[in-house]
Design an enzyme around this catalytic site. Structure first.
Site: not given
Ligand code: M6R
Length: 615
Positions: A2, A27, A74, A100-101, A488, A492, A495, A511, A610
């Site tokens: 919030c 936010r 929120w 907020n909180g 993951e 990270k 990317e 393997h 994004k």
């Molecule tokens: O908005 P979404 O969670 O559906 O997006 C899925 C992927 O595009 C997203 O997680 C992507 O792999 C990110 N760049 C990971 O950091």
């Protein structure tokens, strides 16, 4: 999270409040509202949805008052709605509050207030504050022993939890009282008057000399100036901070990039995602809109998602199968949508998407529903297509994530999926009330563990990053929960640093992937305390014997691991089921650090967006 904004001065308050609320939109929020003092009356206008919708509504009001408060909400207690939007008011409407909180003891306060004749208009925890201030204010005024400041202090003394508060009263026009505990409040003087906000960004155009209130401090703002007090009313001389950031940096809250800021928000995300979920020893996720009996009929779960969200699903599979003993498959949405999955009316499909807009995930949801499945969405964006098109939705409380690399959203997804797994365990009767309580409390403790990781593991992460920065490829390995975490970690790294990385279940090393290993091929191993720890160590030894530089994420107190690794990043001990929550954090920091060392744009990596709204 919030946002709070407030102004008292010579200019009309409404446009200043709207501008401040717009600045805090990043936010994330679901509703917005303002309260403006019109003469001696307080006028409140709230709207569900965007600040622009509130601004549009305000065009039909003639608010020219010069003192007011505003808020973006929120939802935590009570659904997103106009009635639950702030400001909240007392019974007589003469006190207005934004908050907020989370007020943890609101249920008992509310019950006591209702017993004393107060009438509530919302489901929020915040409204109790308006009624508590109302009681104290009228009593103190009648006795001639106090004012609005004293009334707010008295009300705050009854609150358990976190709060940033801004309060105004019809009886004291032109005055705003603010205070805080574990939730930010910033005040400052500009040419046109006095300003308050929960985020400097909301008032940076008016002043760059601000006072960041400490816990248990208050301020009284008028058009003429600002006075500071402790909660007993003793005057204070707080330190003024000059903000010389540009707007861009201000939005980053002082961090060099959004990714680092968002990584640091994760303890808050964990706490917010868990808030209000356990009551009377039972777990509730009302938004799913399914009775325990309906949940008990589920005999197959698919988690469908893409990218990082898919990795959150891999973690959930272990938990759903472990706690609820329901078979669970995790599939990338782009595959699921084009095959012929086995779906019956007792199949639950869980669609996970940070943005709530990912084209493949949406298509998979539509397909699953046509085939008769019940679909739950887990998303970070209120009202997004995933939320709208699912039968039920759990919102991760990450707030808007700006960096393309998902960090805090991922943790929000993992915590939400963990809750879902616990809920399924509860409804199938596989988890007892006592087990649910214990798991919930240990899950809540991960927030503190993540806080410690953020505070303590910087030097070890930097050392590890330097060791791998010149590599052309890296391997991430783990077993069990560690395998899911390693997928993951590898995503990270690749990317944002463009360093090729792959993840493998450690048992798969021999393997094939072990053929790649030499001294130029660093191996990042998730070697936290778990039933398969010894097996992971064996895999480390195999890699080390072939010259690889080993970076291990291990549990504090495990001195033995240093014999098998070149660099160790220690993290606090948590239950193995929750280890992805903690072990992911150093991996996020590691990939960011490598990206920075390699001169990459951490927040906006090449070729990525994004939200991926195309197939
Ligand atoms: O908005 P979404 O969670 O559906 O997006 C899925 C992927 O595009 C997203 O997680 C992507 O792999 C990110 N760049 C990971 O950091």
């Amino acid at each position: 999270m919030c946002g709070i904004v407030g102004y008292t001065g010579a200019a009309p308050a409404e446009p200043i409040l709207i501008e401040g609320l717009s600045r805090m939109e990043y936010r994330g929020y679901d509703s917005a509202g303002v309260a403006v003092q019109q003469g001696e009356a307080i006028e409140v206008v709230c709207r569900k949805g965007k600040v622009s919708e509130l601004a549009h509504t305000l065009e039909h009001f003639d608010l020219d008052g010069t003192c007011g408060i505003g808020h973006t909400r929120w939802a935590t207690h009570g659904k997103p709605s106009e009635a639950n939007a702030h400001p909240h008011t007392s019974c007589a409407g003469d006190i207005a509050v934004v908050h907020n909180g989370i007020i943890e003891n609101f249920a008992e306060l509310r019950e006591a207030l209702i017993g004393r004749g107060h009438v509530f208009k919302s489901e929020t925890d915040t409204e109790v504050v308006a009624h508590l201030v109302e009681e104290a204010y009228h009593r103190l005024r009648e006795a001639g022993t106090g004012d609005l400041r004293a009334a707010v202090a008295e009300a705050a003394s009854q609150l358990v939890g976190a709060y940033g508060l801004a309060v105004m009263a019809e009886g004291e026009p032109g005055t705003l009282i603010v205070c805080r505990k574990d939730s930010p409040i910033v005040v400052g003087r500009g040419e046109m008057g006095s300003y308050v906000a929960s985020d400097i960004i909301a008032m940076i155009d008016a002043t760059r000399d601000v006072v960041v209130l400490a816990d248990d401090q208050m301020a009284s703002l008028t058009a003429e100036g600002i006075a500071y007090f402790d909660m007993d009313g003793n005057p204070l001389e707080p330190e003024v901070t000059h903000v010389d950031w540009d707007i861009d940096v201000a939005e980053k809250g002082g961090y060099p990039d959004f990714m680092l800021k968002e990584i640091h928000e994760q303890p808050r995300v964990i706490r917010d995602t868990l808030a209000g979920r356990l009551s009377g020893g039972a777990l509730t996720i009302d938004e799913l809109d399914m009775t325990p009996a309906e949940l008990n009929l589920i005999d197959r779960v698919y988690v469908i998602a893409c990218g990082t969200s898919y990795h959150a699903g891999l973690i959930a599979k272990n938990l759903i199968e472990g706690w609820a003993r329901i078979p669970c498959e995790v599939e990338v949405a782009s595959e699921f949508r084009y095959r012929n999955p086995i779906i019956t009316p007792t199949t639950l499909v869980v669609a996970v998407s940070q943005s709530g807009e990912t084209a493949d995930t949406l298509a998979a949801i539509r397909d699953a529903r046509v085939r008769g499945a019940k679909v739950f969405g887990i998303t970070n964006v209120v009202g997004s297509p995933v939320a709208r098109e699912s039968d039920g939705v759990i919102y991760t409380k990450a707030n808007k994530e700006i960096a393309v690399a998902s960090t805090k959203s991922f943790l929000g997804q993992v915590v939400s999926l963990t809750l879902l797994a616990m809920l399924l365990g509860q409804s199938t009767g596989r988890l007892t009330g006592g087990q649910i309580k214990l798991l919930f409390s240990e899950l809540a403790d991960t927030a503190e563990a993540v806080e410690r990781i953020l505070a303590e593991c910087g030097p070890a992460v930097e050392e590890a990053a330097r060791a791998m920065v010149d590599a052309t490829s890296a391997l991430f390995i783990g077993r069990g929960m560690g395998a899911a975490t390693s997928y993951e970690g590898a995503l990270k790294l690749k990317e944002i640093s463009y360093l090729h990385a792959e993840a493998y279940a450690a048992g798969e090393m021999k393997h094939g992937p072990i053929a790649l290993i030499d001294e130029n091929f660093p191996v990042v191993a998730i070697a936290t305390d778990s039933p398969v720890y010894d097996k992971v160590v064996s895999n480390l030894q195999e890699s080390r014997a072939r010259g690889a530089c080993i970076i291990a994420v291990a549990t504090e107190g495990d001195e033995d691991i240093a014999k098998h690794a070149d660099h160790v990043i220690y993290i606090p001990k948590v239950r193995d089921a929750f280890s992805p929550i903690t072990a992911s954090v150093p991996l996020q920091l590691l990939s960011r650090e490598v990206a920075v060392l390699r001169g990459c744009d951490v927040d906006q990596p090449r070729n990525l967006a994004k939200s991926v709204t195309v197939e």
